[in-house]
Design an enzyme around this catalytic site. Structure first.
Site, PDB file in Angstrom:
ATOM      1  N   GLU A  17       0.880  -1.178   0.000  1.00  0.00           N
ATOM      2  CA  GLU A  17       0.000   0.000   0.000  1.00  0.00           C
ATOM      3  C   GLU A  17       0.909   1.215   0.000  1.00  0.00           C
ATOM      4  O   GLU A  17       1.553   1.515   1.010  1.00  0.00           O
ATOM      5  CB  GLU A  17      -0.886   0.006   1.258  1.00  0.00           C
ATOM      6  CG  GLU A  17      -1.794  -1.201   1.409  1.00  0.00           C
ATOM      7  CD  GLU A  17      -2.967  -1.186   0.442  1.00  0.00           C
ATOM      8  OE1 GLU A  17      -3.120  -0.200  -0.309  1.00  0.00           O
ATOM      9  OE2 GLU A  17      -3.718  -2.169   0.415  1.00  0.00           O
ATOM     10  N   CYS A  71      -1.721   9.584   2.671  1.00  0.00           N
ATOM     11  CA  CYS A  71      -1.420   8.933   1.376  1.00  0.00           C
ATOM     12  C   CYS A  71      -2.409   9.341   0.299  1.00  0.00           C
ATOM     13  O   CYS A  71      -2.035   9.507  -0.860  1.00  0.00           O
ATOM     14  CB  CYS A  71      -1.382   7.416   1.545  1.00  0.00           C
ATOM     15  SG  CYS A  71      -2.837   6.752   2.354  1.00  0.00           S
ATOM     16  N   GLU A  98       4.926  13.232  -4.830  1.00  0.00           N
ATOM     17  CA  GLU A  98       4.193  13.281  -3.570  1.00  0.00           C
ATOM     18  C   GLU A  98       4.928  14.217  -2.615  1.00  0.00           C
ATOM     19  O   GLU A  98       6.087  13.964  -2.267  1.00  0.00           O
ATOM     20  CB  GLU A  98       4.110  11.868  -2.967  1.00  0.00           C
ATOM     21  CG  GLU A  98       3.251  11.805  -1.723  1.00  0.00           C
ATOM     22  CD  GLU A  98       3.186  10.405  -1.116  1.00  0.00           C
ATOM     23  OE1 GLU A  98       4.220   9.710  -1.075  1.00  0.00           O
ATOM     24  OE2 GLU A  98       2.090  10.007  -0.661  1.00  0.00           O
TER      25      GLU A  98
HETATM   26  P1  NAD Z   1       8.869   4.733   4.181  1.00  0.00           P
HETATM   27  O1  NAD Z   1       8.728   3.896   2.975  1.00  0.00           O
HETATM   28  O2  NAD Z   1      10.074   5.574   4.317  1.00  0.00           O
HETATM   29  O3  NAD Z   1       8.827   3.835   5.499  1.00  0.00           O
HETATM   30  C1  NAD Z   1       7.725   3.009   5.812  1.00  0.00           C
HETATM   31  C2  NAD Z   1       8.184   1.918   6.744  1.00  0.00           C
HETATM   32  O4  NAD Z   1       9.133   1.114   6.056  1.00  0.00           O
HETATM   33  C3  NAD Z   1       8.883   2.384   8.022  1.00  0.00           C
HETATM   34  O5  NAD Z   1       8.500   1.547   9.096  1.00  0.00           O
HETATM   35  C4  NAD Z   1      10.359   2.158   7.719  1.00  0.00           C
HETATM   36  O6  NAD Z   1      11.130   1.918   8.856  1.00  0.00           O
HETATM   37  C5  NAD Z   1      10.293   0.928   6.851  1.00  0.00           C
HETATM   38  N1  NAD Z   1      11.418   0.741   5.933  1.00  0.00           N
HETATM   39  C6  NAD Z   1      12.194   1.681   5.347  1.00  0.00           C
HETATM   40  N2  NAD Z   1      13.125   1.101   4.561  1.00  0.00           N
HETATM   41  C7  NAD Z   1      12.920  -0.237   4.634  1.00  0.00           C
HETATM   42  C8  NAD Z   1      13.535  -1.371   4.029  1.00  0.00           C
HETATM   43  N3  NAD Z   1      14.560  -1.248   3.185  1.00  0.00           N
HETATM   44  N4  NAD Z   1      13.038  -2.595   4.321  1.00  0.00           N
HETATM   45  C9  NAD Z   1      11.997  -2.750   5.154  1.00  0.00           C
HETATM   46  N5  NAD Z   1      11.387  -1.706   5.771  1.00  0.00           N
HETATM   47  C10 NAD Z   1      11.839  -0.473   5.509  1.00  0.00           C
HETATM   48  O7  NAD Z   1       7.545   5.597   4.263  1.00  0.00           O
HETATM   49  P2  NAD Z   1       7.169   6.708   5.339  1.00  0.00           P
HETATM   50  O8  NAD Z   1       7.902   7.958   5.032  1.00  0.00           O
HETATM   51  O9  NAD Z   1       7.258   6.145   6.708  1.00  0.00           O
HETATM   52  O10 NAD Z   1       5.610   6.891   5.046  1.00  0.00           O
HETATM   53  C11 NAD Z   1       5.109   7.762   4.136  1.00  0.00           C
HETATM   54  C12 NAD Z   1       4.701   7.046   2.871  1.00  0.00           C
HETATM   55  O11 NAD Z   1       3.715   6.044   3.168  1.00  0.00           O
HETATM   56  C13 NAD Z   1       4.038   7.973   1.881  1.00  0.00           C
HETATM   57  O12 NAD Z   1       4.491   7.694   0.586  1.00  0.00           O
HETATM   58  C14 NAD Z   1       2.548   7.615   2.027  1.00  0.00           C
HETATM   59  O13 NAD Z   1       1.775   7.945   0.893  1.00  0.00           O
HETATM   60  C15 NAD Z   1       2.620   6.150   2.270  1.00  0.00           C
HETATM   61  N6  NAD Z   1       1.391   5.628   2.897  1.00  0.00           N
HETATM   62  C16 NAD Z   1       0.569   4.840   2.144  1.00  0.00           C
HETATM   63  C17 NAD Z   1      -0.631   4.382   2.694  1.00  0.00           C
HETATM   64  C18 NAD Z   1      -1.582   3.519   1.888  1.00  0.00           C
HETATM   65  O14 NAD Z   1      -2.477   2.940   2.479  1.00  0.00           O
HETATM   66  N7  NAD Z   1      -1.437   3.422   0.581  1.00  0.00           N
HETATM   67  C19 NAD Z   1      -0.959   4.714   4.008  1.00  0.00           C
HETATM   68  C20 NAD Z   1      -0.084   5.511   4.753  1.00  0.00           C
HETATM   69  C21 NAD Z   1       1.098   5.967   4.179  1.00  0.00           C
END
Ligand code: NAD
Length: 477
Positions: A249, A283, A380
């Protein structure tokens, strides 16, 4: 400073390395707590606990009405701690207290909703021949690892965990390093609900260390990732290497199309919640408005009035409308986007800069005269920045709205429901909001088109991603 730990196999576990992650309050930058940082050792412990609980079949063999009762107990216990957890979430994320408490109540609603579905996951019989009795059963994957982001820390836990639990999987949640504290309050609700040890484990560590190790762990059978497209692609590669399923997601760049007959109050309501709520870190944020030329000036004037009226402040203060973004890094990124929009020819009808005060506050920003080839219209931003674009005919509006790699949300503002439904059919997005941003709840399927991901969370559709189908053929000859 308060200290927090990982929740593994029903116990509070300090990391072997003694490393901690400090968490600050985005409203003032002050440290509010620290959590023991999970590394490989704690990931191994959590996966081992989940594996043992799955193999014990404690959840799989639990009579389904008992599983439903346990889920309702989790819901009740979560509601009881919603105020305590919401307050901590408000401090660590920055969002308003009301929104933070609602997240805990949303988790409870999701557990209640899926509790009612646990005993309705029916297979089918397939007419192979009179000599064969053939049927299907739906089974869990086993150990399911969920990686959640910081913008909706509890709601994201609730929506994937409730499905995972309802379908009999054992789960490990890795919280985001910026907002790990409030999930530990949720763990207290799990203890109070007497969830058997190991079925749900909550750890916090850095994404590129604990997160990537967890996803690649040989004993993890299923991954749910909510976060950015860039990280989502890494997760998909890691899951492809092991040939295991991943629910992803991801991010969005959602556009709302405004027809000339739109009700302006609907647009203002949607802007207040859809781009200024949670400081635009949503998001499905309404980050672009594609407005008919004939009413664009009026819409922009009203959006500027709305922006001026917003009370900016910490989420804990009553009546706050616009809260801080999550971190100094995020603030610099959002301000940089606003600057780039202006450099590329957009006009800041309001805002465009950080607010000069402690904490990570960004002005509510309305960028006018944005063109679809500008960076602010394509990437974004994840901040309170609304780009306003103009169109002359309907087809052009659809083309602008769809001209993005993302496909999470979209919207349409019109009093003509025939036109709304025609427009919804043309929009490439997983959810389309007509006249009001965010109309869904726990029962409505949620997910992306294009690079915003696939699979669906929430609703009955959400269950499909947590189950595999087994076909059994019995020879009767
Ligand atoms: P991010 O991708 O930086 O991190 C998300 C999670 O992934 C965190 O827990 C982080 O520690 C972990 N992570 C980072 N690198 C990783 C790796 N290499 N392997 C495994 N895990 C890893 O995202 P963010 O900045 O925390 O969140 C914002 C993003 O999330 C935005 O793009 C937003 O649109 C999206 N989002 C999507 C939804 C949806 O339902 N589609 C909902 C909420 C947020």
């Amino acid at each position: 400073m308060d200290q927090y730990k990982n929740f593994i196999d029903g116990k509070w576990i300090e990391s072997e390395s003694k490393e901690t992650i400090k968490v600050d309050d985005p409203a003032n930058g002050k440290i509010i707590g620290e959590i023991s940082c999970a590394n490989k050792n704690e990931v191994d412990l959590a996966v081992d606990a989940a594996r043992r609980s799955f193999e014990s079949r404690v959840l799989v063999d639990m009579p389904l009405l008992a599983r439903a009762k346990l889920m309702r107990r989790i819901a009740d216990e979560t509601r009881k701690i919603a105020k305590e957890g919401g307050e901590l979430l408000c401090y660590e994320n920055g969002k308003t207290l009301g929104a933070a408490v609602k997240e805990f109540n949303d988790v409870a609603d999701m557990f209640d909703y899926y509790a009612g579905l646990t005993d309705k996951l029916e297979g089918k019989t397939i007419p192979v021949s009179t000599n064969v009795f053939d049927y299907t059963v739906l089974e869990p994957f086993g150990v399911s690892a969920h990686i959640v982001p910081w913008n909706y820390p509890l709601s994201m836990i609730g929506r994937s965990l409730s499905c995972s639990f309802a379908t009999g999987n054992s789960t490990i949640i890795k919280t985001a390093e910026l907002t790990p504290l409030s999930a530990t309050v949720f763990a207290k609700a799990l203890i109070n609900a007497e969830v058997p040890n190991g079925l749900i484990n909550i750890i916090c560590g850095y994404g590129n260390e604990a997160g990537s190790y967890l996803v690649s762990h040989e004993d993890v059978n299923h991954v749910v990732f909510t976060g950015s497209v860039a990280t989502g692609k890494k997760i998909l590669h890691a899951c492809a290497d092991k040939a295991i399923p991943a629910v992803v997601e991801l991010g969005g760049k959602s556009a709302g199309i405004v027809y000339p007959d739109a009700n302006i109050d609907d647009i203002l309501y949607s802007a207040r919640h859809g781009i200024f709520g949670v400081a635009g870190q949503i998001c499905t944020a309404m980050s672009r408005l594609v407005v008919h030329k004939s009413i664009k000036d009026e819409v922009v004037d009203k959006l500027v009035d709305l922006s001026k009226s917003l009370k900016i402040g910490p989420g804990i203060e009553k009546d706050t409308d616009l809260t801080p973004v999550i971190s100094e890094n995020q603030l610099q990124k959002v301000e940089g986007y606003a600057r780039s929009g202006i450099q590329e020819g957009a006009v800041a009808a309001h805002g465009g800069k950080r607010v000069e005060r402690d904490g990570y506050f960004m002005e509510p920003t309305i960028l006018n005269n944005v063109k679809q080839d500008m960076t602010v219209a394509r990437e974004e931003i994840f901040g309170p920045v609304l780009s306003v674009l103009e169109y002359e005919d309907q087809e052009e509006a659809i083309k602008i709205a769809n001209d993005t790699d993302y496909g999470l949300g979209a919207g349409v503002f019109t009093k003509d429901l025939k036109k709304a439904s025609w427009t919804a059919s043309k929009l490439e997005a997983g959810q389309v909001y007509v006249n009001k941003w965010f109309t869904g709840n726990h029962a409505t399927p949620f997910g992306g088109y294009k690079q915003s991901g696939y699979s669906r969370e929430k609703g009955i559709d959400g269950l499909k991603s947590y189950l595999q189908v087994k076909n059994v053929g019995i020879s009767l000859s």
